[in-house]
Write an enzyme that holds these catalytic residues in place. Structure first.
Site, PDB file in Angstrom:
ATOM      1  CG  ASP A   7      -1.830   1.177   1.294  1.00 47.85           C
ATOM      2  OD1 ASP A   7      -2.190   1.712   0.232  1.00 47.85           O
ATOM      3  OD2 ASP A   7      -2.204   1.581   2.417  1.00 47.85           O
ATOM      4  CD  GLU A  67      -5.174   0.630  -2.023  1.00 45.72           C
ATOM      5  OE1 GLU A  67      -5.767  -0.307  -1.466  1.00 45.72           O
ATOM      6  OE2 GLU A  67      -5.020   1.753  -1.515  1.00 45.72           O
ATOM      7  CG  ASP A 139      -0.648   3.066   6.385  1.00 47.82           C
ATOM      8  OD1 ASP A 139      -1.395   3.516   5.501  1.00 47.82           O
ATOM      9  OD2 ASP A 139      -0.181   3.752   7.304  1.00 47.82           O
TER      10      ASP A 139
END
Length: 166
Positions: A7, A67, A139
């Site tokens: 991420d 992502e 996260d």
């Protein structure tokens, strides 16, 4: 199949490692890479690079998933996030890992069932899908969700390929 989920962020880049065998998922590890906010941008990108390299060296993933980022109202922030994302895509690719990219809405849809899920919902479902996982931060939970999404989509692609080959 060991999957590294990432991420991306310049302040915090979440990472998560899962093992995916058939339809079973197992949590391996997770964490956050936090470059020094007081360092120059180039140095922060080096720290991000080195952190991801260390995760790859420690856990030997077979594939990576990242992502996709959304465009923010602040152009300077969006540009910096794009630079961090470039590092996040480059490191696993340079390490020889296939890299999948997934929109945040697809990740949420895959893990929670709705593309508009809140971060808390994603975290709860990650813990449900990966028993024993205590994801260190939001996260890290997001990175694990990206890895789960990749495992689901990868499995579907393999089933389709086998069906077409028959």
């Amino acid at each position: 199949m060991r999957i590294l989920g990432l991420d991306p962020g310049l302040r915090n880049t979440g990472w998560g490692i899962i093992d995916a065998v058939d339809n079973r998922l197992r949590h391996v590890a997770d964490g956050v890479i936090r470059p020094d906010a007081s360092a120059a941008l180039a140095e922060r990108l080096v720290q991000l690079h080195d952190g991801i390299m260390a995760v790859i060296a420690d856990f030997s993933p077979d594939e990576a998933a990242v992502e996709e980022t959304f465009v923010n109202m602040n152009p300077a922030s969006t540009l910096k996030l794009g630079q961090a994302r470039g590092v996040v895509l480059l490191v696993p690719a340079k390490s020889g890992l296939p890299v999948g990219e997934y929109a945040a809405t697809l990740v949420k849809q895959s893990v929670v069932g709705t593309g508009r899920a809140a971060k808390e919902q994603v975290g709860m479902m990650v813990k449900t899908l990966l028993p024993g996982c205590l994801a260190a931060t939001a996260d890290a939970a997001d990175a694990l969700a990206v890895a789960i999404c990749h495992a689901h989509h990868r499995g579907t692609q393999q089933k389709l390929a086998r069906a077409v080959a028959r």
